[in-house]
Write a protein that holds these residues in place. Structure first.
Motif, PDB file in Angstrom:
ATOM      1  N   SER A 138       0.832  -1.205   0.000  1.00 55.51           N
ATOM      2  CA  SER A 138       0.000   0.000   0.000  1.00 55.51           C
ATOM      3  C   SER A 138       0.865   1.253   0.000  1.00 55.51           C
ATOM      4  O   SER A 138       0.516   2.265  -0.633  1.00 55.51           O
ATOM      5  CB  SER A 138      -0.925   0.000   1.222  1.00 55.51           C
ATOM      6  OG  SER A 138      -0.175   0.002   2.428  1.00 55.51           O
ATOM      7  N   ARG A 141       2.208   1.758  -3.474  1.00 58.18           N
ATOM      8  CA  ARG A 141       1.172   2.304  -4.360  1.00 58.18           C
ATOM      9  C   ARG A 141       1.049   3.812  -4.221  1.00 58.18           C
ATOM     10  O   ARG A 141       0.787   4.521  -5.194  1.00 58.18           O
ATOM     11  CB  ARG A 141      -0.157   1.617  -4.076  1.00 58.18           C
ATOM     12  CG  ARG A 141      -1.215   1.821  -5.153  1.00 58.18           C
ATOM     13  CD  ARG A 141      -2.306   0.776  -5.005  1.00 58.18           C
ATOM     14  NE  ARG A 141      -3.230   0.831  -6.125  1.00 58.18           N
ATOM     15  CZ  ARG A 141      -4.445   1.377  -6.076  1.00 58.18           C
ATOM     16  NH1 ARG A 141      -4.879   1.926  -4.953  1.00 58.18           N
ATOM     17  NH2 ARG A 141      -5.223   1.370  -7.131  1.00 58.18           N
ATOM     18  N   LYS A 142       1.257   4.328  -3.005  1.00 58.69           N
ATOM     19  CA  LYS A 142       1.179   5.771  -2.770  1.00 58.69           C
ATOM     20  C   LYS A 142       2.263   6.539  -3.533  1.00 58.69           C
ATOM     21  O   LYS A 142       2.120   7.739  -3.793  1.00 58.69           O
ATOM     22  CB  LYS A 142       1.307   6.072  -1.283  1.00 58.69           C
ATOM     23  CG  LYS A 142       0.114   5.633  -0.452  1.00 58.69           C
ATOM     24  CD  LYS A 142       0.363   5.899   1.020  1.00 58.69           C
ATOM     25  CE  LYS A 142      -0.784   5.388   1.888  1.00 58.69           C
ATOM     26  NZ  LYS A 142      -0.507   5.600   3.332  1.00 58.69           N
ATOM     27  N   GLU A 149      -6.414  -1.416 -10.287  1.00 59.56           N
ATOM     28  CA  GLU A 149      -7.043  -1.763  -9.020  1.00 59.56           C
ATOM     29  C   GLU A 149      -5.999  -2.226  -8.011  1.00 59.56           C
ATOM     30  O   GLU A 149      -4.959  -2.788  -8.374  1.00 59.56           O
ATOM     31  CB  GLU A 149      -8.082  -2.868  -9.236  1.00 59.56           C
ATOM     32  CG  GLU A 149      -9.274  -2.459 -10.091  1.00 59.56           C
ATOM     33  CD  GLU A 149     -10.089  -1.356  -9.436  1.00 59.56           C
ATOM     34  OE1 GLU A 149     -10.175  -1.350  -8.183  1.00 59.56           O
ATOM     35  OE2 GLU A 149     -10.641  -0.515 -10.160  1.00 59.56           O
ATOM     36  N   GLU A 150      -6.315  -2.011  -6.727  1.00 63.82           N
ATOM     37  CA  GLU A 150      -5.356  -2.348  -5.668  1.00 63.82           C
ATOM     38  C   GLU A 150      -5.013  -3.832  -5.669  1.00 63.82           C
ATOM     39  O   GLU A 150      -3.852  -4.211  -5.473  1.00 63.82           O
ATOM     40  CB  GLU A 150      -5.931  -1.954  -4.311  1.00 63.82           C
ATOM     41  CG  GLU A 150      -4.955  -2.174  -3.168  1.00 63.82           C
ATOM     42  CD  GLU A 150      -5.475  -1.637  -1.854  1.00 63.82           C
ATOM     43  OE1 GLU A 150      -4.758  -1.790  -0.844  1.00 63.82           O
ATOM     44  OE2 GLU A 150      -6.602  -1.080  -1.831  1.00 63.82           O
ATOM     45  N   GLU A 151      -5.993  -4.671  -5.901  1.00 61.35           N
ATOM     46  CA  GLU A 151      -5.745  -6.117  -5.908  1.00 61.35           C
ATOM     47  C   GLU A 151      -4.749  -6.506  -7.007  1.00 61.35           C
ATOM     48  O   GLU A 151      -3.842  -7.311  -6.782  1.00 61.35           O
ATOM     49  CB  GLU A 151      -7.060  -6.870  -6.103  1.00 61.35           C
ATOM     50  CG  GLU A 151      -6.911  -8.385  -6.040  1.00 61.35           C
ATOM     51  CD  GLU A 151      -8.247  -9.103  -6.162  1.00 61.35           C
ATOM     52  OE1 GLU A 151      -8.233 -10.331  -6.351  1.00 61.35           O
ATOM     53  OE2 GLU A 151      -9.303  -8.440  -6.056  1.00 61.35           O
ATOM     54  N   PHE A 153      -2.540  -4.455  -8.395  1.00 62.05           N
ATOM     55  CA  PHE A 153      -1.252  -3.879  -8.030  1.00 62.05           C
ATOM     56  C   PHE A 153      -0.530  -4.775  -7.024  1.00 62.05           C
ATOM     57  O   PHE A 153       0.666  -5.063  -7.174  1.00 62.05           O
ATOM     58  CB  PHE A 153      -1.456  -2.483  -7.439  1.00 62.05           C
ATOM     59  CG  PHE A 153      -0.184  -1.774  -7.078  1.00 62.05           C
ATOM     60  CD1 PHE A 153       0.501  -1.027  -8.028  1.00 62.05           C
ATOM     61  CD2 PHE A 153       0.340  -1.854  -5.794  1.00 62.05           C
ATOM     62  CE1 PHE A 153       1.682  -0.368  -7.710  1.00 62.05           C
ATOM     63  CE2 PHE A 153       1.509  -1.199  -5.463  1.00 62.05           C
ATOM     64  CZ  PHE A 153       2.187  -0.462  -6.414  1.00 62.05           C
ATOM     65  N   ASN A 154      -1.241  -5.237  -6.009  1.00 62.41           N
ATOM     66  CA  ASN A 154      -0.627  -6.077  -4.988  1.00 62.41           C
ATOM     67  C   ASN A 154      -0.136  -7.401  -5.579  1.00 62.41           C
ATOM     68  O   ASN A 154       0.898  -7.933  -5.161  1.00 62.41           O
ATOM     69  CB  ASN A 154      -1.615  -6.346  -3.855  1.00 62.41           C
ATOM     70  CG  ASN A 154      -1.892  -5.110  -3.034  1.00 62.41           C
ATOM     71  OD1 ASN A 154      -1.183  -4.104  -3.130  1.00 62.41           O
ATOM     72  ND2 ASN A 154      -2.939  -5.162  -2.215  1.00 62.41           N
TER      73      ASN A 154
END
Length: 217
Positions: A138, A141-142, A149-151, A153-154
């Protein structure tokens, strides 16, 4: 992925700046030497030359001009060089009795103009990589302006972490250029087992500061 270079480091110098040359040698994974040019020619006489011999970086897509500029910025900021001196970066390839040299020269005033964002970028990419190793995606990502989407990206970051060598030391810039998109970086993740994991990254200025807009590990 899998752009790994294992280090065999040889430092060639007669000066007292071994530690600083070691940093340069890690960035190129090659031998590095420094010397002034002794000449009756006034221009040559104010040239401080650094030679990088048989670096494998260029076999992995790092542009020679980008490596030379990055090296010149580091040298300008870390070595005691007369402000009137020109910095010359010579990239040497030796193969038996054959020797090829490609050289780049930089006025120090020009280096200062080109390096305004260099150390800010170096700090940012170190923070990015440290957060990868900490599984803190997280925070990674910042530091980006990548619209996924965050999922997803992770998931990408998990794959990057799986690929990276363990025992992280720091992140180096090994190639630096300025383009219409922003800043193009070739970087290397340096680890205790003397392996440099190479990656590329593009950064740009955003409303809330410098952001990563693309990367490839």
């Amino acid at each position: 992925m899998n752009k790994l270079i294992i280090a065999i480091l040889v430092i060639a110098t007669t000066s007292c700046s071994n530690g600083k040359l070691t940093k340069l040698s890690i960035n190129c994974l090659c031998s590095v030497s420094e010397h002034f040019v002794a000449s009756t020619d006034e221009e040559d006489n104010h040239t401080k030359e650094f030679s990088f011999t048989n670096s494998k970086l260029f076999d992995y897509g790092v542009a020679k001009e980008d490596f030379a500029l990055s090296s010149a910025i580091l040298i300008k900021n870390e070595f005691e060089i007369d402000s009137a001196s020109v910095i010359k970066i010579s990239l040497v390839t030796e193969n038996g009795n054959k020797k090829k040299t490609k050289s780049f020269t930089y006025e120090q005033e020009r280096i200062e103009q080109l390096s305004l964002k260099y150390y800010e970028i170096e700090t940012l990419i170190n923070e990015f990589v440290r957060n990868i190793y900490a599984n803190n995606f997280s925070e990674c990502r910042k530091l980006t302006d990548i619209q996924i989407e965050e999922e997803e990206f992770n998931s990408i970051m998990s794959q990057v972490l799986e690929w990276l060598e363990k025992e992280y030391i720091d992140t180096r810039i090994v190639g630096y250029s300025i383009s219409e998109l922003g800043y193009e970086i070739n970087g290397g993740v340096w680890t205790t087992n003397e392996i440099l994991n190479l990656f590329t990254m593009t950064l740009k200025e955003a409303d809330d500061g410098l952001k990563i807009i693309a990367f490839n590990f």
